[in-house]
Design a protein around this motif. Structure first.
Motif, PDB file in Angstrom:
ATOM      1  N   HIS A   1       4.751   0.044  -0.210  1.00  0.00           N
ATOM      2  CA  HIS A   1       5.558  -0.730   0.730  1.00  0.00           C
ATOM      3  C   HIS A   1       4.749  -1.924   1.198  1.00  0.00           C
ATOM      4  O   HIS A   1       3.522  -1.864   1.294  1.00  0.00           O
ATOM      5  CB  HIS A   1       6.032   0.132   1.894  1.00  0.00           C
ATOM      6  CG  HIS A   1       4.980   0.971   2.523  1.00  0.00           C
ATOM      7  ND1 HIS A   1       4.513   2.133   1.957  1.00  0.00           N
ATOM      8  CD2 HIS A   1       4.274   0.807   3.664  1.00  0.00           C
ATOM      9  CE1 HIS A   1       3.593   2.661   2.732  1.00  0.00           C
ATOM     10  NE2 HIS A   1       3.408   1.873   3.766  1.00  0.00           N
TER      11      HIS A   1
ATOM     12  N   HIS B   1       0.859  -1.188   0.000  1.00  0.00           N
ATOM     13  CA  HIS B   1       0.000   0.000   0.000  1.00  0.00           C
ATOM     14  C   HIS B   1       0.893   1.234   0.000  1.00  0.00           C
ATOM     15  O   HIS B   1       2.120   1.133   0.107  1.00  0.00           O
ATOM     16  CB  HIS B   1      -0.940  -0.011   1.202  1.00  0.00           C
ATOM     17  CG  HIS B   1      -0.234   0.199   2.509  1.00  0.00           C
ATOM     18  ND1 HIS B   1       0.491  -0.792   3.118  1.00  0.00           N
ATOM     19  CD2 HIS B   1      -0.109   1.289   3.304  1.00  0.00           C
ATOM     20  CE1 HIS B   1       1.016  -0.323   4.235  1.00  0.00           C
ATOM     21  NE2 HIS B   1       0.673   0.941   4.373  1.00  0.00           N
TER      22      HIS B   1
ATOM     23  N   HIS C   1       1.019   5.764   0.870  1.00  0.00           N
ATOM     24  CA  HIS C   1       0.413   6.950   1.484  1.00  0.00           C
ATOM     25  C   HIS C   1       1.451   8.057   1.562  1.00  0.00           C
ATOM     26  O   HIS C   1       2.565   7.908   1.039  1.00  0.00           O
ATOM     27  CB  HIS C   1      -0.174   6.608   2.866  1.00  0.00           C
ATOM     28  CG  HIS C   1       0.740   5.791   3.730  1.00  0.00           C
ATOM     29  ND1 HIS C   1       1.925   6.273   4.213  1.00  0.00           N
ATOM     30  CD2 HIS C   1       0.649   4.510   4.166  1.00  0.00           C
ATOM     31  CE1 HIS C   1       2.516   5.329   4.928  1.00  0.00           C
ATOM     32  NE2 HIS C   1       1.775   4.239   4.908  1.00  0.00           N
TER      33      HIS C   1
HETATM   34 FE   LIG Z   1       2.080   2.141   5.397  1.00  0.00          FE
END
Ligand SMILES: [Fe+2]
Length: 361
Positions: A285, A239, A241
């Protein structure tokens, strides 16, 4: 173009970095670091040895301080207009936190304790062991605050009070309030978590095989904190961010793969207890438990599910566990690069372990 001598302090100024260099302690920089192994030196501000840690995925808001409190020692009292979350890497001790009205709280901490004095309360840390040193990591948003105000007196000598952040009496003694939201967003609200190794987590199946999780709201601050666990023989989904999410490994062993969308190669970081790293901005990651024990980690950043602060964070948090093919920020197992699973299987085989991913495929 003629050479121009730029006057100091007039162009591309970073007040936080300038401050950090003046503090006189080692500044360690790397993709990830073993915090149990880095050098500290006397830090006059804290009255104990310390260091500053800048990982590659550090963004604009967060930094990490390391503090070593010697046996029987204590830090100098502190009070500041930035949020700080303390994570105990080793050792035992106590802390005092003074409410704005003067009432003093005292609590005992040990390995994997987590606590946050409410903003601008006065606090002091003590090592209560006569033999064992204590090492504490402090995740804080000083870069955001100092770069916004560029005035150290405002940050370190400010009478402002924030009584709405003090929390219930019990929040200083290890109690807290569970606030159910939904899987992956359930909250525990407190000022002090005695032992993050044993704290109850809640299932978050959408994040990956057997994953469990809790969001921790500390002293009603804007710092985000969460604790996650991966069972033996499993790995999570990739995922991405915003940067600045500092991940500390509490227990277990494994590695993470990091890559940007479209990359042919992946960066691998191997880690164990005491390591910290931060995935860079929107870099995918994926965390792997390649050991014989569950992996548990804790993460800190600025901007939480309570106070996301930025439009990007609101957007990413809302879709953090949704398939990127549907506009989310997660790669489902069926879509990941085939090398990812093969590497995991080979890694476990090398250690005589077997994957337990079948139920989640
Ligand atoms: Fe994360």
């Amino acid at each position: 173009m003629a050479d121009v001598t730029i006057p100091a302090g007039k162009y591309m100024v970073d007040p936080y970095l300038d401050w950090s260099r003046r503090e006189g302690v080692p500044i360690h920089e790397d993709f990830g670091l073993d915090l149990l192994g880095v050098e500290t030196r006397p830090w006059p501000r804290y009255g104990v040895n310390g260091a500053i840690v800048h990982v590659k995925g550090r963004g604009d808001c967060m930094t990490v301080f390391l503090l070593d409190i010697p046996p029987g020692g204590r830090t100098a009292p502190q009070q500041h207009i930035f949020e700080a979350a303390f994570y105990v890497l080793s050792g035992h001790g106590s802390a005092t936190v003074d409410r704005y009205a003067g009432e003093r709280h005292q609590f005992e901490w040990g390995p994997a304790s987590v606590f946050a004095p409410p903003l601008n309360t006065r606090y002091q840390l003590f090592n209560t062991s006569g033999r064992e040193p204590a090492r504490i990591a402090v995740s804080c948003n000083l870069p955001a605050v100092l770069n916004l105000f560029h005035n150290e007196k405002f940050v370190f000598d400010n009478p402002a009070v924030f009584p709405e952040r003090e929390g219930a009496q019990a929040h200083f003694s290890g109690e807290g309030d569970f606030i159910p939201i939904k899987p992956g967003k359930h909250m525990w609200e407190t000022n002090f978590l005695p032992d993050a190794r044993r704290f109850k987590l809640h299932e978050w199946g959408a994040r990956g095989a057997g994953a469990s999780h809790i969001q921790v709201i500390l002293a009603d601050g804007v710092l985000h904190c969460h604790i996650s666990e991966m069972p033996v023989g499993t790995y999570k989904k990739a995922h991405r961010h915003a940067p600045d999410v500092h991940v500390y490994i509490i227990s277990g062993e494994g590695y993470s793969l990091l890559f940007y969308e479209g990359d042919k190669e992946m960066t691998r970081v191997d880690w164990g207890p005491g390591w910290v790293f931060a995935p860079p901005d929107m870099m995918f990651h994926q965390h792997f438990n390649s050991g014989a024990e569950p992996v548990r980690y804790i993460a800190f950043t600025q901007g939480s599910v309570r106070y996301p602060l930025t439009e990007q964070m609101r957007r990413v948090y809302a879709r953090i566990d949704q398939d990127m093919k549907k506009g989310g920020n997660q790669i489902e197992y069926r879509d990941q690069d085939a090398r990812v699973h093969a590497m995991f299987v080979a890694e476990l085989a090398r250690k005589g372990l077997v994957p337990k991913m079948e139920p989640f495929a």
